[in-house]
Design an enzyme around this catalytic site. Sequence first.
Site, PDB file in Angstrom:
ATOM      1  N   HIS A 119       0.826  -1.203   0.000  1.00 56.32           N
ATOM      2  CA  HIS A 119       0.000   0.000   0.000  1.00 56.32           C
ATOM      3  C   HIS A 119       0.860   1.253   0.000  1.00 56.32           C
ATOM      4  CE1 HIS A 119       1.056  -0.521   4.251  1.00 56.32           C
ATOM      5  NE2 HIS A 119       0.810   0.773   4.417  1.00 56.32           N
ATOM      6  N   ASP A 121       0.615   5.159   1.874  1.00 58.86           N
ATOM      7  CA  ASP A 121      -0.126   5.727   2.996  1.00 58.86           C
ATOM      8  C   ASP A 121      -1.063   6.851   2.561  1.00 58.86           C
ATOM      9  OD1 ASP A 121       1.076   4.013   4.829  1.00 58.86           O
ATOM     10  OD2 ASP A 121       2.776   5.374   5.126  1.00 58.86           O
ATOM     11  N   HIS A 268       4.757   0.063   0.035  1.00 58.02           N
ATOM     12  CA  HIS A 268       5.459  -0.602   1.127  1.00 58.02           C
ATOM     13  C   HIS A 268       4.507  -1.575   1.788  1.00 58.02           C
ATOM     14  CE1 HIS A 268       3.431   2.787   3.080  1.00 58.02           C
ATOM     15  NE2 HIS A 268       3.413   2.058   4.187  1.00 58.02           N
ATOM     16  N   ARG A 284       5.308   6.541  13.307  1.00 56.00           N
ATOM     17  CA  ARG A 284       5.251   7.143  11.967  1.00 56.00           C
ATOM     18  C   ARG A 284       4.638   8.523  12.003  1.00 56.00           C
ATOM     19  NH1 ARG A 284       0.994   4.889   8.081  1.00 56.00           N
ATOM     20  NH2 ARG A 284       0.089   6.964   8.086  1.00 56.00           N
TER      21      ARG A 284
HETATM   22  C1  OGA Z   1       3.396   2.319   8.034  1.00 58.97           C
HETATM   23  C2  OGA Z   1       3.566   0.912   7.657  1.00 58.97           C
HETATM   24  C3  OGA Z   1       4.993  -1.009   7.979  1.00 58.97           C
HETATM   25  C4  OGA Z   1       5.732  -1.622   9.123  1.00 58.97           C
HETATM   26  O1  OGA Z   1       3.956   2.723   9.061  1.00 58.97           O
HETATM   27  O2  OGA Z   1       2.740   3.044   7.289  1.00 58.97           O
HETATM   28  O3  OGA Z   1       2.925   0.450   6.757  1.00 58.97           O
HETATM   29  O4  OGA Z   1       6.570  -2.499   8.834  1.00 58.97           O
HETATM   30  N1  OGA Z   1       4.492   0.258   8.368  1.00 58.97           N
HETATM   31  O5  OGA Z   1       5.476  -1.260  10.278  1.00 58.97           O
HETATM   32 MN    MN Z   2       1.842   2.143   5.667  1.00 57.95          MN
END
Ligand code: OGA
Ligand code: MN
Length: 296
Positions: A119, A121, A268, A284
């Site tokens: 996806h 974000d 990702h 994040r």
């Molecule tokens: C995010 C995500 C992936 C992870 O923080 O947006 O998709 O490995 N993280 O935590």
């Molecule tokens: Mn993400």
Amino acid sequence: MPACYKSVTMTLTVRKLHPLFGAEIGGVDLTRPVAAGTFEEIRSAFEEHSVLLLRGQAIDDSQQIAFSQLFGPLETTVSANPAGGTAFARQSNLDINTGDMIPVDDRRMVYQRANFFWHTDSSFKRVPALCSLLSARICPPEGGDTEFATLRGAYATLPETMKQKIEPLIAEHSLAYSRGLVDPNVLTEAQKAEVPPVKQRLVRTNPVNGRKALYVSAHASHIVGWPFAEGRALLDELTAHATEPEFCFAHRWRNGDLIIWDNRAVLHRATPYDTVKYKRLMQRTTVAGDAPTVAQ
Ligand code: OGA
Ligand code: MN
């Protein structure tokens, strides 16, 4: 290209992570204010490489916010996230108040399982995110890697006929759709209403270098104006292409890593770890984009 070279102004070091995208940046300490000239270099490396890794950055929440804001105004997280209503999306199996490990069947853990799908974000927001900054505070000793895929590499290798076909297309994206892939009940009706479906262009062009990216994501449900199943098949085909091994790399986290990724240009996904045995805490911040990709 040598494995490691100095950038023009000799402030930062840049080491490629993958032939097509990603770079580790050295020579910056985010626990101190970042000079304007240094940020300029980071920002142009971001436009160029799409994923930047900065190691050894033992930052706290306020330092992360201060650095993230150099890219632009931050998004506020949707209420369904374990850190909903703040500047943070919390990717963790630790309770935000007590620090205790969250049981696997808890709604907060089910919610995070949607991160296992490729996806980008906030494509479910009318103005989708520019970039995300993920800071590794506590890493499990095994598992919990994050994988990245270049949507520019994916676009560039499409047959010309496919490029022409998808150029005008618009996809509908929604959090209800992507979360529904895990569990249709993970969002309440009020949480769904907070982020109604939005439209996004399927091909995006970087405003700085003109490079095109294939804007697919687990949030994309169908193509506007097409029968659902036909649009679904196209999105599945394009996502499968975009995530072929040649376009991907996995990042093995260490405490103190900070990764900045361009949500306009990469996909990702999270990978599993033993959430009963090991602790994981990743914070994040998300920088808002500046405009919708298409009229709504
Ligand atoms: C995010 C995500 C992936 C992870 O923080 O947006 O998709 O490995 N993280 O935590
Ligand atoms: Mn993400």
